[in-house]
Every structure is written in structure tokens, then in C-alpha cells.
Design a protein around this motif. Structure first.
Motif, mmCIF file in Angstrom:
data_model
loop_
_atom_site.group_PDB
_atom_site.id
_atom_site.type_symbol
_atom_site.label_atom_id
_atom_site.label_comp_id
_atom_site.label_asym_id
_atom_site.label_seq_id
_atom_site.Cartn_x
_atom_site.Cartn_y
_atom_site.Cartn_z
ATOM 1 N N ILE A 44 69.444 32.305 37.979
ATOM 2 C CA ILE A 44 68.247 31.928 38.736
ATOM 3 C C ILE A 44 67.452 30.903 37.944
ATOM 4 O O ILE A 44 67.195 31.093 36.748
ATOM 5 C CB ILE A 44 67.375 33.173 39.010
ATOM 6 N N PHE A 45 67.057 29.821 38.631
ATOM 7 C CA PHE A 45 66.202 28.796 38.018
ATOM 8 C C PHE A 45 64.791 28.979 38.554
ATOM 9 O O PHE A 45 64.581 29.135 39.760
ATOM 10 C CB PHE A 45 66.703 27.397 38.377
ATOM 11 N N LYS A 51 57.197 25.106 30.666
ATOM 12 C CA LYS A 51 58.607 25.436 30.440
ATOM 13 C C LYS A 51 59.238 25.927 31.733
ATOM 14 O O LYS A 51 58.635 26.704 32.470
ATOM 15 C CB LYS A 51 58.734 26.544 29.394
ATOM 16 N N ASP A 52 60.463 25.510 31.980
ATOM 17 C CA ASP A 52 61.241 26.034 33.096
ATOM 18 C C ASP A 52 62.091 27.182 32.566
ATOM 19 O O ASP A 52 62.407 27.242 31.382
ATOM 20 C CB ASP A 52 62.126 24.935 33.688
ATOM 21 N N ARG A 53 62.469 28.080 33.462
ATOM 22 C CA ARG A 53 63.157 29.304 33.032
ATOM 23 C C ARG A 53 64.488 29.472 33.768
ATOM 24 O O ARG A 53 64.571 29.226 34.972
ATOM 25 C CB ARG A 53 62.265 30.508 33.312
ATOM 26 N N ILE A 131 69.816 41.329 31.471
ATOM 27 C CA ILE A 131 69.384 39.942 31.668
ATOM 28 C C ILE A 131 69.387 39.202 30.342
ATOM 29 O O ILE A 131 68.962 39.732 29.317
ATOM 30 C CB ILE A 131 67.957 39.900 32.279
ATOM 31 N N VAL A 132 69.861 37.982 30.389
ATOM 32 C CA VAL A 132 69.670 37.020 29.304
ATOM 33 C C VAL A 132 68.867 35.882 29.924
ATOM 34 O O VAL A 132 69.242 35.355 30.969
ATOM 35 C CB VAL A 132 71.009 36.493 28.746
ATOM 36 N N SER A 133 67.747 35.537 29.320
ATOM 37 C CA SER A 133 66.941 34.450 29.883
ATOM 38 C C SER A 133 66.473 33.506 28.790
ATOM 39 O O SER A 133 66.351 33.893 27.627
ATOM 40 C CB SER A 133 65.734 35.012 30.653
ATOM 41 N N PHE A 134 66.228 32.267 29.198
ATOM 42 C CA PHE A 134 65.747 31.261 28.258
ATOM 43 C C PHE A 134 64.869 30.260 28.987
ATOM 44 O O PHE A 134 64.920 30.141 30.204
ATOM 45 C CB PHE A 134 66.910 30.555 27.548
ATOM 46 N N THR A 135 64.045 29.579 28.199
ATOM 47 C CA THR A 135 63.211 28.506 28.744
ATOM 48 C C THR A 135 63.627 27.186 28.117
ATOM 49 O O THR A 135 64.166 27.144 27.006
ATOM 50 C CB THR A 135 61.707 28.748 28.484
ATOM 51 N N ILE A 136 63.346 26.128 28.847
ATOM 52 C CA ILE A 136 63.634 24.759 28.417
ATOM 53 C C ILE A 136 62.940 23.854 29.431
ATOM 54 O O ILE A 136 62.640 24.292 30.547
ATOM 55 C CB ILE A 136 65.158 24.502 28.350
#
Length: 195
Positions: A44-45, A51-53, A131-136
Motif C-alpha cells: 500500500i502506498f 514523507k510518503d509511506r 507489516i513491514v513499512s518504510f517512508t521515503i
């Protein structure tokens, strides 16, 4: 001829209803006994500022083993890129890769090139509902976007690709891939479960 007492009729109806319930439960159990557990990974974007996730979630019913997850923006309708430094093709604010959830699952942090379109994560596995999540920061490269290049609509990520390559006995299995849809989500059905 006398008609049966109402309590006798009710008792018979209850017995028949219970028998039907037990019969249906047996049919459901027998049908489920031959079925194999499936994993479904959703990517999911979420557009946000600054920051976008991205969220990678095993929404299925079984655990997944060691894998490599790849996010590739190259086919996105908005010509999306990662904006990770002040120099380069990004617009205004930049944000480097930051892991939010799942640090115990990510084997090494990726190096994401400014203006790049791909991220690869080596992961030890993913349990059901994990869940694995990151921002960029993600920017588009469209010059005619009414929202500007720093805001990415869900439809602009459409066509970007998510892929998972599972490892089995130290060998890589064929990749499972999915494209992002206009709802900013990619769904990968996976049949190679650990448990």
C-alpha cells in the motif's frame, strides 16, 4: 386423529435444525481439509508530507519464509522517482529511506539512489498480519500535474510494480508480481507458505 402437542413439534424442529447445523459444519470442515493455506501480500502506498509511506502486509493466513521484495516505480503513470537528497531530479523537500516497522524482518537496509526508481528489501519472512513499512519521498516527473510534482495521487503510482521472490532450500522460486492499481495498492497472491 389427535394432533401432536406443540412442545413435541418444537422439539422435533430443534432436533432437525441442530442436525442440519452439524451436517453443514461437517461439509465446511471436509471442504477446508483439502484446501491449502494462502498468503496474500498487500503493498500500500500512502501519500503524505513530508514523507510518503509504503506498507507491506501479509494479509493471508500463513507465514512466508525468506524473500526478496522489490518495488519498481519505472512503469508508473506519473513517472515516479525517489527523492532522497537535495541534489538531483527531485523537487523541493527530500526524504531518505527510513524503516518504520519490521526491523527484525529486514536483513539489511537498502541503498536508494536519488532519482532512482527501485528499492529491494531482503527479508527473513513475514507472519500472517505482519507489516513491514518504510517512508521515503516520492515525486512525479510530470510537468503538467495540477497538484505539483511533490504530491503523488494514487492514480500516478498505477503501473508501478511490486515483486516477491521467495527462497526455498537456498533456491529462488519464480517471482510473484503485481502492478499498483488506481487505489494505490498492489496485491500479490502467494501459495508457497511456510506454515
Amino acid at each position: 386423529m389427535t394432533s401432536p402437542h406443540p412442545s413435541v413439534i418444537r422439539t422435533c424442529l430443534v432436533i432437525r435444525s441442530c442436525a442440519l447445523v452439524f451436517f453443514m459444519a461437517g461439509v465446511v470442515f471436509m471442504a477446508g481439509a483439502g484446501a491449502t493455506a494462502q498468503a496474500q501480500v498487500q503493498v500500500i502506498f500512502q501519500e503524505s508530507a513530508p514523507k510518503d509511506r509504503f506498507e507491506i502486509c501479509n494479509s493471508g493466513g500463513c507465514a512466508l519464509g525468506a524473500m526478496t521484495f522489490t518495488l519498481d516505480l519505472a512503469g508508473s503513470s506519473g513517472g515516479l522517482i525517489f527523492d532522497t537528497s537535495a541534489e538531483g531530479p527531485g523537487v523541493e523537500v527530500y526524504q531518505p529511506f527510513e524503516l518504520l516497522e519490521g526491523a527484525g524482518r529486514v536483513l539489511r537496509l537498502p541503498v536508494v539512489r536519488d532519482g532512482g526508481r527501485s528499492i529491494e528489501l531482503a527479508m527473513s519472512g513475514l507472519a500472517p498480519r505482519e507489516i513491514v513499512s518504510f517512508t521515503i519521498d516520492v515525486d512525479d516527473t510530470l510537468t503538467s500535474n495540477p497538484q505539483g510534482q511533490t504530491r503523488v495521487a494514487g492514480s500516478e503510482i498505477m503501473g508501478a510494480r511490486a515483486a516477491i521472490v521467495l527462497e526455498s532450500d537456498n533456491a529462488a522460486l519464480p517471482p510473484v508480481t503485481a502492478r499498483f492499481e488506481s487505489d494505490a495498492m498492489a496485491e500479490l497472491p502467494i501459495s508457497n507458505c511456510v506454515s
